[in-house]
Design a protein around this motif. Structure first.
Motif, short mmCIF file in Angstrom:
data_model
loop_
_atom_site.label_atom_id
_atom_site.label_comp_id
_atom_site.label_asym_id
_atom_site.label_seq_id
_atom_site.Cartn_x
_atom_site.Cartn_y
_atom_site.Cartn_z
N LEU A 230 0.63 -1.01 -0.15
CA LEU A 230 -0.13 0.06 -0.23
C LEU A 230 1.06 1.29 0.23
O LEU A 230 0.49 2.10 -0.12
N ASP A 231 2.77 1.26 0.65
CA ASP A 231 2.92 1.93 -0.05
C ASP A 231 3.46 2.51 -1.00
O ASP A 231 4.22 1.98 -2.02
N GLU A 232 2.71 3.36 -1.83
CA GLU A 232 2.76 3.70 -3.49
C GLU A 232 4.20 4.14 -4.21
O GLU A 232 4.49 4.19 -4.85
N GLY A 233 4.80 5.20 -2.72
CA GLY A 233 5.86 5.41 -2.95
C GLY A 233 7.41 4.29 -3.37
O GLY A 233 8.31 4.36 -4.63
N MET A 234 7.07 3.11 -2.58
CA MET A 234 7.79 2.23 -2.59
C MET A 234 7.68 1.14 -4.26
O MET A 234 8.26 1.26 -5.13
N MET A 235 6.26 0.70 -4.79
CA MET A 235 5.93 0.60 -5.36
C MET A 235 6.77 1.35 -6.99
O MET A 235 6.53 0.10 -7.62
N SER A 236 6.37 2.86 -6.65
CA SER A 236 6.73 3.26 -7.45
C SER A 236 8.22 2.60 -7.85
O SER A 236 8.50 3.18 -8.78
N THR A 237 9.19 3.65 -6.77
CA THR A 237 10.92 3.28 -7.28
C THR A 237 10.54 1.51 -7.49
O THR A 237 11.83 2.49 -8.68
N ILE A 238 9.98 0.96 -7.12
CA ILE A 238 10.37 -0.14 -7.56
C ILE A 238 10.02 -0.65 -9.40
O ILE A 238 11.00 -1.40 -10.42
N ARG A 239 8.60 -0.11 -9.47
CA ARG A 239 8.63 -0.18 -11.29
C ARG A 239 9.50 0.97 -11.69
O ARG A 239 10.61 0.13 -13.11
N ALA A 240 9.97 2.09 -10.99
CA ALA A 240 10.94 2.89 -11.87
C ALA A 240 13.03 2.11 -11.88
O ALA A 240 13.42 2.44 -12.82
N ALA A 241 13.01 1.60 -10.94
CA ALA A 241 14.16 1.07 -10.33
C ALA A 241 13.98 -0.31 -11.34
O ALA A 241 15.78 -0.71 -12.30
N GLU A 242 12.92 -1.44 -12.01
CA GLU A 242 12.85 -2.23 -13.06
C GLU A 242 13.13 -1.93 -14.21
O GLU A 242 13.85 -2.23 -15.03
N VAL A 243 12.82 -1.23 -14.31
CA VAL A 243 13.42 -0.90 -15.82
C VAL A 243 14.32 0.36 -16.47
O VAL A 243 14.51 -0.35 -17.05
#
Ligand code: THG
Length: 274
Positions: A230-243
């Motif tokens: 539910l931590d949107e910042g963490m989920m966004s970080t994951i997507r950004a780092a993966e790309v």
């Protein structure tokens, strides 16, 4: 990234209270909200209930799987609790976790032997917590070897090198990151997994540290994590780092997440009104 939602954990006060009164609605809601964030497994932990753990862990599995079509991560060192939960579980469960601590190792190895279960292999032994990457590797190697001898395929093994608070030792971050890199390069096909939030224990602005550490670990090859989805910042970080690490073909996941978020609506709004 294989994401395990961590929120159904009996050490959290609200979850503890919901379990005591068998408030299925509360657990169902937590399961659905985590599922909506795109998690792959839902962690269930009834560790604080000791005697009742087998009954409660299987109740949690049934409650979760009554409303979401996802497998569970069974967060317990207790073979009786794991067996009880597995008896009612549908799909490919994940055992969290086996370690090299002898009692735990010998209790859980027969359960995962010759099975199609996923298993987290925690880098911990009776010698205490490892501090260096080298110590973690030595434990990982023994765990992987033991599991392979019992016909657990490498692709079902998730090595957890163990995240420890950076405030207690300046080197804990780097040693963990090096362990991830070495596990991923030396044991081809094995996965890695960790509970990220321990890194920031005792420090202010924990979310910033957790997210930054996640991005750093992704560059080393980390491909699984237990976290609060539910931590949107963490989920966004994951997507950004993966790309950025080249692990998101055609930038699909990144683009899709952007589309699903409010930014998309906001962007459209701004375009329309320009
Ligand atoms: N490795 C493995 N398993 C683990 C851990 C690990 N299981 C337990 C733990 N560490 C991971 N699970 C949790 C569960 C809840 C919390 C932290 C870790 C927690 N949650 C906050 C709360 O209580 O409100 C909410 C989270 C947030 O706000 O970000 O504290 O290391 N294999």
């Amino acid at each position: 990234m294989h994401i395990v939602g961590e929120l159904i954990n009996s050490s959290r006060r609200e979850v503890n209270e919901a379990i005591k009164v068998r408030n299925a609605g509360f657990i169902e809601d937590l399961a659905k909200r985590q599922a909506n964030c795109g998690v792959n497994h839902i962690d269930v932990n009834a560790g604080v209930f000791l005697q009742e753990e087998p009954a409660i862990l299987s109740w949690l599995v049934q409650t979760v799987q009554g409303v979401v079509d996802l497998p569970c991560t069974l967060d317990s060192p207790n073979p009786k609790a794991i067996e009880a939960a597995l008896a009612v579980h549908r799909g490919q469960a994940m055992i969290n976790s086996i370690s090299l601590e002898q009692e735990r190792y010998h209790a859980l190895l027969p359960i995962v032997a010759d099975s199609d279960l996923k298993v987290i292999a925690l880098c911990m032994s009776d010698g205490g917590m490892p501090s260096t990457a080298e110590e973690r590797l030595r434990i990982a190697e023994k765990l992987i070897d033991g599991l392979q001898q019992k016909n657990v395929p490498l692709y079902n093994i998730y090595v957890d090198p163990l995240v420890q608070p950076i405030c207690t030792n300046n080197d804990f971050g780097v040693e963990f990151l090096n362990a991830v890199e070495q596990v991923m390069s030396q044991f081809h096909g094995v996965h890695t997994m960790c509970g990220m939030s321990n890194i920031s224990f005792g420090l202010p602005n924990r979310k910033l540290l957790n997210q930054t550490f996640m991005a750093m670990a992704i560059t080393k090859g980390l491909d699984g994590a237990i976290l609060n989805p539910l931590d949107e910042g963490m989920m966004s970080t994951i997507r950004a780092a993966e790309v950025l690490a080249g692990r998101d073909e055609f930038c699909m996941k990144y683009t899709n997440q952007f589309r699903a978020s409010n930014h998309w609506a906001l962007n459209n709004y701004q375009l329309r009104d320009r």
